[in-house]
Design an enzyme around this catalytic site. Sequence first.
Site, PDB file in Angstrom:
ATOM      1  N   LYS A  42      38.640  29.307  32.944  1.00 23.01           N
ATOM      2  CA  LYS A  42      37.887  28.792  32.057  1.00 23.01           C
ATOM      3  C   LYS A  42      36.349  29.321  31.970  1.00 23.01           C
ATOM      4  O   LYS A  42      35.463  29.171  31.302  1.00 23.01           O
ATOM      5  CB  LYS A  42      37.669  27.174  32.023  1.00 23.01           C
ATOM      6  CG  LYS A  42      39.061  26.544  32.257  1.00 23.01           C
ATOM      7  CD  LYS A  42      38.872  25.064  32.365  1.00 23.01           C
ATOM      8  CE  LYS A  42      40.109  24.569  32.957  1.00 23.01           C
ATOM      9  NZ  LYS A  42      39.927  22.952  33.590  1.00 23.01           N
ATOM     10  N   GLY A  43      36.043  29.731  33.320  1.00 25.68           N
ATOM     11  CA  GLY A  43      34.518  29.932  33.498  1.00 25.68           C
ATOM     12  C   GLY A  43      34.056  31.040  32.642  1.00 25.68           C
ATOM     13  O   GLY A  43      32.659  30.963  32.119  1.00 25.68           O
ATOM     14  N   GLU A  98      34.923  38.388  32.246  1.00 27.72           N
ATOM     15  CA  GLU A  98      34.834  37.263  33.197  1.00 27.72           C
ATOM     16  C   GLU A  98      33.226  37.027  33.715  1.00 27.72           C
ATOM     17  O   GLU A  98      32.388  37.385  33.181  1.00 27.72           O
ATOM     18  CB  GLU A  98      35.190  38.270  34.681  1.00 27.72           C
ATOM     19  CG  GLU A  98      36.718  37.967  35.186  1.00 27.72           C
ATOM     20  CD  GLU A  98      36.786  36.454  35.689  1.00 27.72           C
ATOM     21  OE1 GLU A  98      36.201  35.484  35.178  1.00 27.72           O
ATOM     22  OE2 GLU A  98      37.810  36.402  36.541  1.00 27.72           O
ATOM     23  N   ASP A  99      33.221  35.537  34.118  1.00 26.69           N
ATOM     24  CA  ASP A  99      32.014  35.214  34.365  1.00 26.69           C
ATOM     25  C   ASP A  99      31.631  35.765  35.693  1.00 26.69           C
ATOM     26  O   ASP A  99      30.326  35.926  35.858  1.00 26.69           O
ATOM     27  CB  ASP A  99      32.133  33.587  34.244  1.00 26.69           C
ATOM     28  CG  ASP A  99      33.064  32.883  35.189  1.00 26.69           C
ATOM     29  OD1 ASP A  99      34.245  33.820  35.621  1.00 26.69           O
ATOM     30  OD2 ASP A  99      32.939  31.640  35.674  1.00 26.69           O
ATOM     31  N   ASP A 102      33.808  37.776  42.751  1.00 25.24           N
ATOM     32  CA  ASP A 102      33.401  37.140  44.045  1.00 25.24           C
ATOM     33  C   ASP A 102      34.232  38.046  44.959  1.00 25.24           C
ATOM     34  O   ASP A 102      33.691  39.120  45.437  1.00 25.24           O
ATOM     35  CB  ASP A 102      33.828  35.660  44.061  1.00 25.24           C
ATOM     36  CG  ASP A 102      33.150  34.711  45.214  1.00 25.24           C
ATOM     37  OD1 ASP A 102      32.604  35.598  46.062  1.00 25.24           O
ATOM     38  OD2 ASP A 102      32.855  33.779  45.017  1.00 25.24           O
ATOM     39  N   LYS A 130      28.938  39.199  42.878  1.00 20.99           N
ATOM     40  CA  LYS A 130      28.360  38.848  44.069  1.00 20.99           C
ATOM     41  C   LYS A 130      28.992  40.018  45.078  1.00 20.99           C
ATOM     42  O   LYS A 130      29.938  39.828  45.797  1.00 20.99           O
ATOM     43  CB  LYS A 130      29.065  37.294  44.565  1.00 20.99           C
ATOM     44  CG  LYS A 130      27.997  36.319  44.202  1.00 20.99           C
ATOM     45  CD  LYS A 130      28.539  35.116  45.099  1.00 20.99           C
ATOM     46  CE  LYS A 130      28.145  33.918  44.310  1.00 20.99           C
ATOM     47  NZ  LYS A 130      28.841  32.723  44.957  1.00 20.99           N
ATOM     48  N   PHE A 151      26.071  29.631  45.934  1.00 24.02           N
ATOM     49  CA  PHE A 151      26.954  28.996  45.130  1.00 24.02           C
ATOM     50  C   PHE A 151      26.496  28.804  43.861  1.00 24.02           C
ATOM     51  O   PHE A 151      25.399  28.054  43.771  1.00 24.02           O
ATOM     52  CB  PHE A 151      27.736  27.966  45.764  1.00 24.02           C
ATOM     53  CG  PHE A 151      29.066  27.454  45.189  1.00 24.02           C
ATOM     54  CD1 PHE A 151      30.155  27.798  45.317  1.00 24.02           C
ATOM     55  CD2 PHE A 151      29.030  26.404  44.000  1.00 24.02           C
ATOM     56  CE1 PHE A 151      31.234  27.456  44.686  1.00 24.02           C
ATOM     57  CE2 PHE A 151      30.021  26.182  43.432  1.00 24.02           C
ATOM     58  CZ  PHE A 151      31.279  26.684  43.653  1.00 24.02           C
ATOM     59  N   VAL A 152      26.810  29.439  42.729  1.00 23.21           N
ATOM     60  CA  VAL A 152      26.174  28.947  41.512  1.00 23.21           C
ATOM     61  C   VAL A 152      27.035  28.178  40.521  1.00 23.21           C
ATOM     62  O   VAL A 152      28.208  28.643  40.707  1.00 23.21           O
ATOM     63  CB  VAL A 152      25.700  30.313  40.856  1.00 23.21           C
ATOM     64  CG1 VAL A 152      24.499  31.110  41.575  1.00 23.21           C
ATOM     65  CG2 VAL A 152      26.661  31.536  40.769  1.00 23.21           C
ATOM     66  N   ASP A 158      31.854  26.332  37.240  1.00 23.82           N
ATOM     67  CA  ASP A 158      31.799  24.942  37.723  1.00 23.82           C
ATOM     68  C   ASP A 158      31.753  24.638  39.353  1.00 23.82           C
ATOM     69  O   ASP A 158      32.105  25.517  40.073  1.00 23.82           O
ATOM     70  CB  ASP A 158      33.041  24.410  37.117  1.00 23.82           C
ATOM     71  CG  ASP A 158      34.403  24.876  38.134  1.00 23.82           C
ATOM     72  OD1 ASP A 158      34.252  26.128  38.376  1.00 23.82           O
ATOM     73  OD2 ASP A 158      35.283  24.036  38.494  1.00 23.82           O
ATOM     74  N   ARG A 164      29.967  22.983  34.139  1.00 18.89           N
ATOM     75  CA  ARG A 164      30.070  24.161  33.248  1.00 18.89           C
ATOM     76  C   ARG A 164      29.138  24.163  31.960  1.00 18.89           C
ATOM     77  O   ARG A 164      28.793  25.327  31.487  1.00 18.89           O
ATOM     78  CB  ARG A 164      31.410  24.227  32.637  1.00 18.89           C
ATOM     79  CG  ARG A 164      32.423  24.433  33.999  1.00 18.89           C
ATOM     80  CD  ARG A 164      33.682  24.789  33.204  1.00 18.89           C
ATOM     81  NE  ARG A 164      34.852  24.539  33.759  1.00 18.89           N
ATOM     82  CZ  ARG A 164      35.606  25.306  34.655  1.00 18.89           C
ATOM     83  NH1 ARG A 164      34.914  26.733  34.897  1.00 18.89           N
ATOM     84  NH2 ARG A 164      36.640  25.189  35.452  1.00 18.89           N
TER      85      ARG A 164
HETATM   86  C1  PRP Z   1      36.293  32.151  39.217  1.00 25.02           C
HETATM   87  C2  PRP Z   1      35.606  33.049  38.211  1.00 25.02           C
HETATM   88  C3  PRP Z   1      36.853  34.299  38.519  1.00 25.02           C
HETATM   89  C4  PRP Z   1      37.064  34.131  39.915  1.00 25.02           C
HETATM   90  C5  PRP Z   1      36.331  35.099  40.742  1.00 25.02           C
HETATM   91  O1  PRP Z   1      37.672  31.429  38.494  1.00 25.02           O
HETATM   92  O2  PRP Z   1      35.902  32.754  36.841  1.00 25.02           O
HETATM   93  O3  PRP Z   1      38.002  34.168  37.644  1.00 25.02           O
HETATM   94  O4  PRP Z   1      36.875  32.854  40.304  1.00 25.02           O
HETATM   95  O5  PRP Z   1      36.678  35.021  41.930  1.00 25.02           O
HETATM   96  P1  PRP Z   1      37.116  36.128  43.201  1.00 25.02           P
HETATM   97  O6  PRP Z   1      36.605  37.426  42.943  1.00 25.02           O
HETATM   98  O7  PRP Z   1      36.888  35.523  44.442  1.00 25.02           O
HETATM   99  O8  PRP Z   1      38.696  36.257  42.989  1.00 25.02           O
HETATM  100  P2  PRP Z   1      37.808  30.113  38.957  1.00 25.02           P
HETATM  101  O9  PRP Z   1      39.258  30.253  39.832  1.00 25.02           O
HETATM  102  O10 PRP Z   1      37.127  29.262  39.900  1.00 25.02           O
HETATM  103  O11 PRP Z   1      38.321  29.172  37.825  1.00 25.02           O
HETATM  104  P3  PRP Z   1      37.629  28.936  36.322  1.00 25.02           P
HETATM  105  O12 PRP Z   1      37.082  30.105  35.634  1.00 25.02           O
HETATM  106  O13 PRP Z   1      38.493  28.107  35.761  1.00 25.02           O
HETATM  107  O14 PRP Z   1      36.555  28.139  37.116  1.00 25.02           O
END
Ligand code: PRP
Length: 174
Positions: A42-43, A98-99, A102, A130, A151-152, A158, A164
Site C-alpha cells: 500500500k505504501g 514503489e515508495d 530497503d 535506502k 525508520f521513516v 507506515d 501513512r
Molecule cells: C515496503 C515498501 C516496499 C518494501 C521495501 O512495503 O513499500 O514494498 O517494503 O522493502 P525491501 O526493499 O526491504 O523489500 P511493506 O511490505 O512494508 O508493505 P506496505 O507497502 O503495505 O507498507
Amino acid sequence: MAEEKMEVMLTAKQIEGRIKELAEEISEDYRGRKILVIGVLKGAVIFLSDLVRHLTIPVEIDFIAVSSYGADTNSSGVVRILKDLEQSITDKDVLIVEDIIDTGLTLTYLYENLLRRGPKSLKVVTLLDKPDRRQVSFNPDYCGFKIPDRFVIGYGLDFDEDYRHLADLRVLEP
Ligand code: PRP
C-alpha cells in the site's frame, strides 16, 4: 507518538518539488508512448497519485500487493503476492512505482516476476532509496531521494499500518 514530536526528514513541499522533476523526466523518456503504471500497495499509493497527475503522457494504472514485512521494522525476506494485477502486461511499457527500496528483496522478486510476463519494457521508479540497507543489489531507473538508514513514516509509509496519511516524511525513533 504525536506527529509533531517526530523529526521531519522531508517536507511535503520538498517531496512535491522532486515528484514534479521525476514526472518531467519520465514524461520525456516515454514521449509518444502510453505507460502502464503499477503501484505496489500500500505504501506507494500516495506517491503514485501525485506522480501520475504530473505526467504529460497517457497513463493506465494498476496495482499489485506484495508483502514482505509484518508489524516488525525489519524485513523478513519472505515475499508473496497478496493481490495480483487485473490485466496482462504483455507488450506494454510498464513502470513499477514503489515508495521505498530497503533490502531490495521486494523489488528483486517483483521485477523478475513481472519480466516473465513479457512487457515491452519494464522500469522502476521509487520515491525513496535506502542504499545502506541493501541485501541484494537493485538499482531503480528513477529515484526521488536517497535517504540514510533511519525508520521513516508518512507520505504512504507506515509503522504497523499507522502514519501513512502524514503529509511530511518523518523519522520514527525506536
Ligand atoms: C515496503 C515498501 C516496499 C518494501 C521495501 O512495503 O513499500 O514494498 O517494503 O522493502 P525491501 O526493499 O526491504 O523489500 P511493506 O511490505 O512494508 O508493505 P506496505 O507497502 O503495505 O507498507
